[in-house]
Design an enzyme around this catalytic site. Sequence first.
Site, PDB file in Angstrom:
ATOM      1  N   ARG A  37       0.803  -1.227   0.000  1.00 28.83           N
ATOM      2  CA  ARG A  37       0.000   0.000   0.000  1.00 28.83           C
ATOM      3  C   ARG A  37       0.830   1.269   0.000  1.00 28.83           C
ATOM      4  O   ARG A  37       0.334   2.352   0.272  1.00 28.83           O
ATOM      5  CB  ARG A  37      -0.973   0.002   1.183  1.00 28.83           C
ATOM      6  CG  ARG A  37      -1.955  -1.135   1.067  1.00 28.83           C
ATOM      7  CD  ARG A  37      -2.970  -1.191   2.169  1.00 28.83           C
ATOM      8  NE  ARG A  37      -3.594  -2.502   2.208  1.00 28.83           N
ATOM      9  CZ  ARG A  37      -4.537  -2.920   1.370  1.00 28.83           C
ATOM     10  NH1 ARG A  37      -4.999  -2.112   0.437  1.00 28.83           N
ATOM     11  NH2 ARG A  37      -5.028  -4.143   1.457  1.00 28.83           N
ATOM     12  N   HIS A  66       3.357 -10.914  -6.101  1.00 30.46           N
ATOM     13  CA  HIS A  66       2.245 -10.099  -6.605  1.00 30.46           C
ATOM     14  C   HIS A  66       2.667  -8.638  -6.550  1.00 30.46           C
ATOM     15  O   HIS A  66       3.264  -8.200  -5.567  1.00 30.46           O
ATOM     16  CB  HIS A  66       1.007 -10.340  -5.735  1.00 30.46           C
ATOM     17  CG  HIS A  66      -0.281  -9.841  -6.330  1.00 30.46           C
ATOM     18  ND1 HIS A  66      -0.522  -8.499  -6.555  1.00 30.46           N
ATOM     19  CD2 HIS A  66      -1.385 -10.502  -6.749  1.00 30.46           C
ATOM     20  CE1 HIS A  66      -1.736  -8.377  -7.087  1.00 30.46           C
ATOM     21  NE2 HIS A  66      -2.273  -9.570  -7.225  1.00 30.46           N
ATOM     22  N   TYR A  69      -0.392  -2.651  -4.752  1.00 27.34           N
ATOM     23  CA  TYR A  69      -1.681  -2.152  -5.248  1.00 27.34           C
ATOM     24  C   TYR A  69      -1.629  -0.788  -5.927  1.00 27.34           C
ATOM     25  O   TYR A  69      -2.438  -0.495  -6.786  1.00 27.34           O
ATOM     26  CB  TYR A  69      -2.693  -2.074  -4.099  1.00 27.34           C
ATOM     27  CG  TYR A  69      -3.079  -3.418  -3.559  1.00 27.34           C
ATOM     28  CD1 TYR A  69      -3.571  -4.395  -4.419  1.00 27.34           C
ATOM     29  CD2 TYR A  69      -2.960  -3.724  -2.214  1.00 27.34           C
ATOM     30  CE1 TYR A  69      -3.931  -5.651  -3.942  1.00 27.34           C
ATOM     31  CE2 TYR A  69      -3.320  -4.970  -1.725  1.00 27.34           C
ATOM     32  CZ  TYR A  69      -3.802  -5.924  -2.582  1.00 27.34           C
ATOM     33  OH  TYR A  69      -4.153  -7.146  -2.108  1.00 27.34           O
ATOM     34  N   HIS A 106      -2.135  -6.761 -11.956  1.00 30.37           N
ATOM     35  CA  HIS A 106      -3.416  -6.376 -12.525  1.00 30.37           C
ATOM     36  C   HIS A 106      -3.116  -5.457 -13.698  1.00 30.37           C
ATOM     37  O   HIS A 106      -2.057  -4.844 -13.749  1.00 30.37           O
ATOM     38  CB  HIS A 106      -4.257  -5.625 -11.495  1.00 30.37           C
ATOM     39  CG  HIS A 106      -4.546  -6.434 -10.270  1.00 30.37           C
ATOM     40  ND1 HIS A 106      -5.358  -5.999  -9.258  1.00 30.37           N
ATOM     41  CD2 HIS A 106      -4.122  -7.662  -9.882  1.00 30.37           C
ATOM     42  CE1 HIS A 106      -5.435  -6.915  -8.320  1.00 30.37           C
ATOM     43  NE2 HIS A 106      -4.684  -7.929  -8.661  1.00 30.37           N
ATOM     44  N   GLU A 142      -3.374 -10.683 -14.529  1.00 35.74           N
ATOM     45  CA  GLU A 142      -4.514 -11.217 -13.785  1.00 35.74           C
ATOM     46  C   GLU A 142      -5.818 -10.616 -14.298  1.00 35.74           C
ATOM     47  O   GLU A 142      -5.937  -9.395 -14.427  1.00 35.74           O
ATOM     48  CB  GLU A 142      -4.350 -10.910 -12.288  1.00 35.74           C
ATOM     49  CG  GLU A 142      -5.525 -11.409 -11.457  1.00 35.74           C
ATOM     50  CD  GLU A 142      -5.328 -11.244  -9.951  1.00 35.74           C
ATOM     51  OE1 GLU A 142      -4.227 -10.835  -9.526  1.00 35.74           O
ATOM     52  OE2 GLU A 142      -6.284 -11.513  -9.213  1.00 35.74           O
ATOM     53  N   ASP A 176      -8.224 -15.337 -11.650  1.00 40.23           N
ATOM     54  CA  ASP A 176      -8.836 -15.149 -10.333  1.00 40.23           C
ATOM     55  C   ASP A 176     -10.323 -15.510 -10.436  1.00 40.23           C
ATOM     56  O   ASP A 176     -11.065 -14.888 -11.212  1.00 40.23           O
ATOM     57  CB  ASP A 176      -8.653 -13.687  -9.896  1.00 40.23           C
ATOM     58  CG  ASP A 176      -9.105 -13.442  -8.460  1.00 40.23           C
ATOM     59  OD1 ASP A 176     -10.267 -13.756  -8.134  1.00 40.23           O
ATOM     60  OD2 ASP A 176      -8.306 -12.916  -7.672  1.00 40.23           O
ATOM     61  N   HIS A 179     -12.725 -12.547  -9.417  1.00 39.38           N
ATOM     62  CA  HIS A 179     -12.765 -11.514 -10.450  1.00 39.38           C
ATOM     63  C   HIS A 179     -13.515 -12.015 -11.684  1.00 39.38           C
ATOM     64  O   HIS A 179     -14.309 -11.284 -12.280  1.00 39.38           O
ATOM     65  CB  HIS A 179     -11.347 -11.099 -10.858  1.00 39.38           C
ATOM     66  CG  HIS A 179     -10.544 -10.526  -9.736  1.00 39.38           C
ATOM     67  ND1 HIS A 179      -9.205 -10.229  -9.851  1.00 39.38           N
ATOM     68  CD2 HIS A 179     -10.886 -10.196  -8.466  1.00 39.38           C
ATOM     69  CE1 HIS A 179      -8.763  -9.748  -8.696  1.00 39.38           C
ATOM     70  NE2 HIS A 179      -9.754  -9.721  -7.841  1.00 39.38           N
ATOM     71  N   HIS A 213      -6.000 -17.841  -8.774  1.00 34.73           N
ATOM     72  CA  HIS A 213      -6.353 -17.279  -7.475  1.00 34.73           C
ATOM     73  C   HIS A 213      -7.719 -17.836  -7.129  1.00 34.73           C
ATOM     74  O   HIS A 213      -8.707 -17.517  -7.791  1.00 34.73           O
ATOM     75  CB  HIS A 213      -6.435 -15.749  -7.534  1.00 34.73           C
ATOM     76  CG  HIS A 213      -5.116 -15.066  -7.456  1.00 34.73           C
ATOM     77  ND1 HIS A 213      -4.946 -13.741  -7.786  1.00 34.73           N
ATOM     78  CD2 HIS A 213      -3.906 -15.509  -7.051  1.00 34.73           C
ATOM     79  CE1 HIS A 213      -3.672 -13.401  -7.600  1.00 34.73           C
ATOM     80  NE2 HIS A 213      -3.025 -14.462  -7.158  1.00 34.73           N
ATOM     81  N   ASP A 226     -15.253  -6.421  -6.729  1.00 38.83           N
ATOM     82  CA  ASP A 226     -14.039  -7.152  -6.354  1.00 38.83           C
ATOM     83  C   ASP A 226     -14.010  -7.355  -4.843  1.00 38.83           C
ATOM     84  O   ASP A 226     -13.274  -6.676  -4.133  1.00 38.83           O
ATOM     85  CB  ASP A 226     -12.810  -6.375  -6.835  1.00 38.83           C
ATOM     86  CG  ASP A 226     -11.508  -7.092  -6.502  1.00 38.83           C
ATOM     87  OD1 ASP A 226     -11.560  -8.248  -6.027  1.00 38.83           O
ATOM     88  OD2 ASP A 226     -10.441  -6.497  -6.711  1.00 38.83           O
ATOM     89  N   HIS A 228     -13.611 -10.461  -2.156  1.00 39.53           N
ATOM     90  CA  HIS A 228     -13.343 -11.887  -1.984  1.00 39.53           C
ATOM     91  C   HIS A 228     -14.102 -12.445  -0.779  1.00 39.53           C
ATOM     92  O   HIS A 228     -14.344 -11.746   0.187  1.00 39.53           O
ATOM     93  CB  HIS A 228     -11.840 -12.123  -1.766  1.00 39.53           C
ATOM     94  CG  HIS A 228     -10.988 -11.604  -2.874  1.00 39.53           C
ATOM     95  ND1 HIS A 228      -9.624 -11.782  -2.904  1.00 39.53           N
ATOM     96  CD2 HIS A 228     -11.285 -10.919  -3.995  1.00 39.53           C
ATOM     97  CE1 HIS A 228      -9.131 -11.227  -3.991  1.00 39.53           C
ATOM     98  NE2 HIS A 228     -10.112 -10.682  -4.671  1.00 39.53           N
ATOM     99  N   GLU A 258      -6.706 -16.011  -1.787  1.00 36.98           N
ATOM    100  CA  GLU A 258      -6.510 -14.640  -1.281  1.00 36.98           C
ATOM    101  C   GLU A 258      -7.791 -14.217  -0.578  1.00 36.98           C
ATOM    102  O   GLU A 258      -8.315 -13.139  -0.805  1.00 36.98           O
ATOM    103  CB  GLU A 258      -6.289 -13.664  -2.434  1.00 36.98           C
ATOM    104  CG  GLU A 258      -5.108 -13.921  -3.325  1.00 36.98           C
ATOM    105  CD  GLU A 258      -5.135 -13.007  -4.553  1.00 36.98           C
ATOM    106  OE1 GLU A 258      -6.154 -12.988  -5.271  1.00 36.98           O
ATOM    107  OE2 GLU A 258      -4.143 -12.314  -4.781  1.00 36.98           O
TER     108      GLU A 258
HETATM  109 ZN    ZN Z   1      -4.221  -9.688  -7.778  1.00 41.03          ZN
HETATM  110 MN    MN Z   2      -6.301 -12.149  -7.270  1.00 42.81          MN
HETATM  111 MN    MN Z   3      -9.432  -8.953  -5.886  1.00 44.33          MN
END
Ligand code: ZN
Ligand code: MN
Ligand code: MN
Length: 282
Positions: A37, A66, A69, A106, A142, A176, A179, A213, A226, A228, A258
Amino acid sequence: MPLIGAHVSIIGEISLSFERAKAMGCTAFQIFTRNPRGWRAKQLVEYDYINFKNKYKETKLFPIAHMPYLPNIASPNREQYEKSLNVLCEEVVKCGKLGIPYLVTHLGSHMGTSEEEGIRRVASACDTALTSSSDNVMILLENTAGQKNSVGHTFEHLRRCIDLIDDDKHIGICYDTCHGFAAGYDIRSQSKIESLLSDFDKVIGLNRLKMVHANDSKGALNGHLDRHEHIGLGQIGLEGFKFFLQRREIKDLPIIMETPYDSDEACMNDIRILWDIALGRI
Ligand code: ZN
Ligand code: MN
Ligand code: MN
């Protein structure tokens, strides 16, 4: 041996991720190599690289990285794009030095310009990043949930992006399930999965699919949300995961969950479910 894992922390020292993953019963795992972050990254030192590689050899656990973000490699804003590209380059180099084979990213947001322009910027960022490392790192694009202005929520977007990348042998896909579901790809029945995979194969090619994912979805099919959920507790449900993860096209890929972090117990329960599915116990 199935490759089953979770996203784990690198806090303290990056190579500790192996022990954390092992303690959870993982055979694969995913990490952020830096604060996900923030823009600033603590530099890794020689010791980190050596330790990480040793742990890799010792444990044989499959590590995956990964992207953080904040970067947006589809951004039309020059300054933000340059910053994002810079992070992608750093991460590719870092993965190379750590011996991590896959870096998941992403595609980002085109911020109101257009999908095509966004995809072009992603492709160009990937090409630049791939030339910054001589190691065999593969960037995995992804699929996204299709939130406003996002790119990468259709197989056609992913195909278009791959087509625009010169060094496409270093490009794969991370699928994913949350997603995908949010973007309208249903895995709740065998016939839906059959058509999803045949679509994927036609448009992208199943040889590009490198990992999954495994996340259940709080939001509805095609809801573009989005969010999870723990495996089996969302809109996809346990059956869907069982059907999908037991497919011959999927079962040998690294499966990383995740799901939201509520407690160690909830997390361990997700891992247990993934193992039960992988070993055909449910
Ligand atoms: Zn991701
Ligand atoms: Mn993912
Ligand atoms: Mn997500």
